[in-house]
Design a protein around this motif. Structure first.
Motif, short mmCIF file in Angstrom:
data_model
loop_
_atom_site.label_atom_id
_atom_site.label_comp_id
_atom_site.label_asym_id
_atom_site.label_seq_id
_atom_site.Cartn_x
_atom_site.Cartn_y
_atom_site.Cartn_z
N HIS A 1 -1.13 -0.27 -13.90
CA HIS A 1 -1.17 -0.03 -12.44
C HIS A 1 -1.97 1.21 -12.03
CE1 HIS A 1 1.76 -3.21 -12.40
NE2 HIS A 1 2.53 -2.51 -13.20
N PHE A 2 -3.02 1.53 -12.77
CA PHE A 2 -3.94 2.58 -12.34
C PHE A 2 -5.06 1.93 -11.54
CE2 PHE A 2 -1.83 4.93 -15.65
CZ PHE A 2 -1.88 6.24 -15.21
N GLU A 3 -5.37 2.52 -10.39
CA GLU A 3 -6.43 2.00 -9.54
C GLU A 3 -7.68 2.86 -9.70
OE1 GLU A 3 -5.19 1.58 -5.44
OE2 GLU A 3 -3.10 1.50 -6.11
N LEU B 1 -12.65 8.16 -11.99
CA LEU B 1 -11.36 8.66 -11.54
C LEU B 1 -10.44 7.49 -11.24
CD1 LEU B 1 -9.60 11.06 -10.52
CD2 LEU B 1 -10.56 10.60 -8.29
N ARG B 2 -9.28 7.48 -11.88
CA ARG B 2 -8.26 6.46 -11.64
C ARG B 2 -6.96 7.16 -11.29
NH1 ARG B 2 -8.97 1.22 -13.91
NH2 ARG B 2 -11.02 1.00 -14.85
N VAL B 3 -6.19 6.54 -10.39
CA VAL B 3 -4.92 7.13 -9.97
C VAL B 3 -3.81 6.10 -10.06
CG1 VAL B 3 -6.04 8.79 -8.43
CG2 VAL B 3 -5.22 6.62 -7.52
N LYS B 4 -2.61 6.60 -10.24
CA LYS B 4 -1.41 5.77 -10.20
C LYS B 4 -0.64 6.21 -8.96
CE LYS B 4 1.86 3.85 -13.38
NZ LYS B 4 2.38 3.95 -14.74
N GLN B 5 -0.57 5.30 -8.01
CA GLN B 5 -0.01 5.63 -6.70
C GLN B 5 1.32 4.92 -6.49
OE1 GLN B 5 -2.88 5.00 -3.63
NE2 GLN B 5 -1.53 5.69 -2.01
N GLU B 6 2.30 5.67 -5.99
CA GLU B 6 3.60 5.12 -5.61
C GLU B 6 3.79 5.41 -4.13
OE1 GLU B 6 6.46 6.97 -8.18
OE2 GLU B 6 5.30 6.49 -9.97
N GLU C 1 2.73 6.63 -0.78
CA GLU C 1 1.69 7.60 -0.41
C GLU C 1 1.51 8.69 -1.46
OE1 GLU C 1 -0.57 7.92 2.30
OE2 GLU C 1 -0.03 5.80 2.38
N ALA C 2 2.41 8.75 -2.43
CA ALA C 2 2.37 9.80 -3.44
C ALA C 2 1.56 9.37 -4.66
CB ALA C 2 3.78 10.17 -3.87
N ILE C 3 0.70 10.26 -5.11
CA ILE C 3 -0.06 10.05 -6.34
C ILE C 3 0.49 11.04 -7.36
CG2 ILE C 3 -2.32 10.24 -7.43
CD1 ILE C 3 -3.49 9.45 -4.67
N LYS C 4 1.09 10.50 -8.41
CA LYS C 4 1.74 11.33 -9.43
C LYS C 4 0.88 11.52 -10.67
CE LYS C 4 5.61 11.79 -7.20
NZ LYS C 4 5.99 13.05 -6.65
N ASN C 5 -0.12 10.67 -10.85
CA ASN C 5 -0.91 10.73 -12.07
C ASN C 5 -2.36 10.39 -11.76
OD1 ASN C 5 -1.56 10.91 -14.74
ND2 ASN C 5 -0.17 9.34 -15.44
N MET C 6 -3.27 11.21 -12.26
CA MET C 6 -4.70 11.02 -12.06
C MET C 6 -5.36 11.12 -13.43
SD MET C 6 -7.12 13.26 -9.51
CE MET C 6 -6.22 14.74 -9.89
#
Length: 166
Positions: A104-106, A120-125, A127-132
């Motif tokens: 689930h990384f975008e 750059l990929r992020v894992k978003q929950e 509105e919060a992004i906890k992992n980049m």
């Protein structure tokens, strides 16, 4: 009393530096999977001790003339892991991208500069992004940066724009 202070200070320094352990074993999920054949790739992995690194990073950004808005993003970082790979392959990079998609990384941005690709990929929950995850691909040399913290999509956009403008 002075000896007690010295001992406490020494323990604090040792505890802080302990988080900066360098290893030749990969410390990121995909790469620590023992079932994958890395075909001669060599790894160097380390955790960045943020208590020591944050002031240095802020000072360097100010020296480079970055905006205070970008510098304030450093406060939102809680953990950084870096993994370098020598003799990596495109197949390994493609398998890593599949692994991230399955987890689930975008993909948010790909920046090309002087023959290098920065992804750059992020894992978003919500509105919060906890992992980049930042990947720098320079032919057979790869650098993976795993940044944990509490970011907003606006924070990430500001960071991408600051880098893309340079």
């Amino acid at each position: 009393m002075k000896t007690l202070k010295t001992i406490l200070f020494s323990l604090l320094v040792i505890g802080t530096l302990q988080s900066c352990i360098v290893s030749s074993k990969p410390k990121m999920d995909f790469f620590s999977d023992s079932g994958y054949d890395f075909k001669g790739a060599r790894f160097t992995s380390f955790n960045v001790p943020l208590m020591l690194a944050k002031p240095y990073i802020k000072k360097a950004l100010r020296k480079d003339g970055e905006s205070e808005e970008l510098i304030s993003l450093i406060k939102k970082i809680s953990k950084i892991k870096i993994l370098t790979v020598e003799n990596g392959s495109k197949e390994m990079l493609n398998d890593y991208a599949k692994f991230l998609n399955n987890n689930h990384f975008e993909e948010w941005a790909t920046i090309k500069h002087n023959g290098e690709n920065v992804n750059l990929r992020v894992k978003q929950e919500g509105e919060a992004i906890k992992n980049m995850l930042i990947t720098v691909n320079s032919h057979k040399e790869l650098v993976f940066v795993d940044v944990k913290g509490s970011f907003t999509p606006d924070d990430i956009s500001k960071m991408i724009n600051a880098v893309a403008d340079k």
